[in-house]
Scaffold this active site. Structure first.
Site, PDB file in Angstrom:
ATOM      1  N   GLU A 116       0.822  -1.174   0.160  1.00 61.08           N
ATOM      2  CA  GLU A 116       0.041  -0.101  -0.048  1.00 61.08           C
ATOM      3  C   GLU A 116       0.864   1.270  -0.012  1.00 61.08           C
ATOM      4  OE1 GLU A 116      -3.320  -0.246   3.000  1.00 61.08           O
ATOM      5  OE2 GLU A 116      -3.889  -2.094   2.364  1.00 61.08           O
ATOM      6  N   GLU A 173      -4.336  -9.279   1.669  1.00 58.71           N
ATOM      7  CA  GLU A 173      -5.437  -9.283   2.955  1.00 58.71           C
ATOM      8  C   GLU A 173      -6.703  -9.316   2.461  1.00 58.71           C
ATOM      9  OE1 GLU A 173      -4.755  -5.289   4.651  1.00 58.71           O
ATOM     10  OE2 GLU A 173      -2.549  -5.728   5.008  1.00 58.71           O
TER      11      GLU A 173
END
Ligand SMILES: *[C@@H]1O[C@H](CO)[C@@H](O)[C@H](O)[C@H]1NC(C)=O
Ligand SMILES: *[C@@H]1O[C@H](CO)[C@@H](O)[C@H](O)[C@H]1NC(C)=O
Ligand SMILES: *[C@@H]1O[C@H](CO)[C@@H](O)[C@H](O)[C@H]1NC(C)=O
Ligand SMILES: *[C@@H]1O[C@H](CO)[C@@H](O)[C@H](O)[C@H]1NC(C)=O
Ligand SMILES: *[C@@H]1O[C@H](CO)[C@@H](O)[C@H](O)[C@H]1NC(C)=O
Ligand SMILES: *[C@@H]1O[C@H](CO)[C@@H](O)[C@H](O)[C@H]1NC(C)=O
Length: 463
Positions: A156, A258
């Site tokens: 990210e 995730e």
């Protein structure tokens, strides 16, 4: 005679339980059995971002690894993702235990500590020789473990319009230099990929850029963090159908790095059946549920307190969802080593305008000389001594890691086959391990007996 050989065998477990995973044409395969590998995973970073610091990280505390890997094995997991490590520590016991339990590691190379990650808005200010020394040292510390499935160059890093305008070229440079360092110094190809934020406007565009063009700087796989499916949703109403179409033509393996929305609690994990089911398993190579340890953000499967641990309802529910899976059984013909993928051209993408930066000035050519290696473990080293309680607070006794995998050099002992059948007897985890072990190629029941024989044979040869 047989008895003494068996007790000798009981002293040793194999140091090599799982085979390295290779990528062929956008899927993962076991490099020895050529069976397709689906990640059935859990994200593992006890302590959260503060779980790494001077002298500690998630893969250096033997007591914690033993307790947690035994619980992850019973859960039916074949892969964990760790977000940050201290590359100066010794990880041999935890990595060997993970391997013995039939599990792989996906490792992020960045940490929250100074000089150990990119600044997403001003990446040039963190593009330093110290950063590269950290990256190379982390690769060095883990590259010899055969159960390392891959490295994430970033998690990210790009998460908004500003970072999208600043970082992609740096991410490609990092991929280029990590891959080159692995090629130069490791004795096998270890894939390097990226894990993208839960943002539909960024992930596809960034993913295309990171996986196009020259293979030398392209991501080998792409992880998506996604929390779209909440509660009892469905393939279409969750947004999974749109997500699946968006990635249907990617030329590298794509998986969920995730997932597991927690707005409905306890989680029932109905998305697990969807991810591994017919509508998605042709596009995605599985995923990792966020996350093992209960932290302030309430995504935990297990609550830990010092050396003790208590299972949460999410653990039980995920164990049921995993036990219910039937993973596609695909085996490649023996061409695994020769198949190659041609990546699509970068031209025409929104992000085809980057000049990929050179290595930082003064960058080192090597890391810190801390090299990990798999070690042999004794049967005693697989037995959990920590106190673990179930959801109702009852102590779970007889918890241990059951060695799985190749039957070499005394891998199965009397102690462990007893614990294997005890595990199997509890139903779900036994089934989970069997159906999960695509990479391992060995179930628990009959093959354990064969493993014992092979183990004895190996001991005889050695003696
Ligand atoms: C980083 O880039 C910015 C904008 O391009 C520039 O103003 C700054 O001087 C650079 N900093 C370094 C340390 O190179
Ligand atoms: C490349 O193009 C994107 C999208 O048009 C833009 O946001 C970005 O600033 C550009 N990057 C460079 C290095 O010019
Ligand atoms: C994927 O490729 C197929 C066949 O070429 C095409 O029909 C489809 O539109 C493509 N999907 C995406 C999202 O580009
Ligand atoms: C078990 O799998 C079936 C078929 O994929 C699915 O419909 C069902 O919801 C699953 N049950 C659980 C508990 O995950
Ligand atoms: C998977 O397929 C192979 C042959 O293609 C077969 O021998 C094996 O039994 C199958 N395994 C399972 C679990 O169905
Ligand atoms: C667990 O306890 C036993 C008996 O007290 C001891 O022999 C063994 O070394 C301990 N195992 C670990 C991994 O600490």
């Amino acid at each position: 005679m047989l008895r003494s050989l068996l007790s000798l065998a009981a002293l040793l477990t194999t140091a090599l339980a799982v085979n390295p995973i290779e990528i062929v044409d956008k899927k993962f395969y076991d490099s020895v059995t050529h069976k397709q590998f689906y990640i059935i995973g859990v994200d593992y970073q006890p302590g959260g971002s503060s779980g790494v610091g001077t002298g500690s990280d998630p893969l250096s505390d033997p007591t914690q690894c033993l307790r947690d890997f035994a619980l992850l094995q019973k859960l039916g997991v074949n892969t964990i993702r760790v977000y940050s490590v201290d590359n100066t520590l010794n990880h041999d016991y935890c990595m060997s235990l993970l391997d013995t339990a039939g599990m792989y590691l996906l490792l992020d190379v960045n940490t929250p500590l100074s000089s150990q990650s990119l600044n997403r808005y001003e990446p040039n200010t963190t593009w330093t020789a110290d950063y590269y020394f950290h990256i190379y040292s982390t690769i060095d510390a883990f590259k010899a473990y055969e159960n390392v499935l891959g490295f994430f160059s970033g998690n990210e890093v790009v998460n908004d319009v500003t970072s999208l305008a600043a970082c992609p070229g740096y991410l490609r440079a990092l991929q280029r230099d990590m891959k080159a360092y692995i090629k130069k110094t490791a004795n096998r190809t270890i894939p390097v990929g990226y894990s993208t934020a839960d943002d539909a406007t960024i992930r596809s565009e960034l993913g295309k850029y990171l996986t196009c063009g020259d293979d030398a700087s392209a991501a080998d796989f792409y992880g998506i963090n996604t929390y779209e499916w909440c509660g009892d949703s469905s393939f279409t109403s969750s947004g999974y159908s749109t997500l699946t179409s968006a990635f249907e033509n990617f030329s590298v393996p794509v998986f969920f790095s995730e997932y597991g929305c927690n707005t409905v609690s306890p989680r029932t994990f109905t998305e697990v059946a969807a991810l591994y089911g017919d509508q998605m398993n042709g596009v995605f190579s599985g995923g990792l549920i966020y996350e093992y340890n209960e932290e302030d953000n309430n995504y935990g499967l297990v609550n830990t307190d010092g050396d003790s641990a208590q299972l949460l309802q999410d653990y039980v529910n995920l164990q049921s969802a995993y036990a219910n899976l039937s993973i596609p059984n695909v085996t490649l013909s023996s061409t695994i080593a020769t198949a190659t993928t041609t990546l699509p051209s970068c031209s025409g993408l929104n992000l085809d305008n980057w000049t990929i930066p050179a290595v930082p000035s003064g960058a080192p050519t090597a890391g810190a000389d801390n090299y990990g290696t798999l070690i042999e473990l004794t049967a005693e080293e697989l037995v959990v001594n920590s106190t673990v309680t179930d959801v109702s607070g009852n102590v779970i006794s007889g918890l241990s890691v059951t060695p799985v995998g190749r039957a070499v050099s005394g891998s199965v002992s009397g102690t462990s086959s007893a614990s294997a059948s005890a595990t199997g007897g509890e139903g779900k985890s036994g089934n989970g391990t069997t159906s999960v072990s695509g990479a391992v190629g060995m179930g628990v029941g009959v093959s354990l007996g064969m493993a014992v024989l092979a183990a004895v044979g190996a001991v005889v040869v050695i003696v």
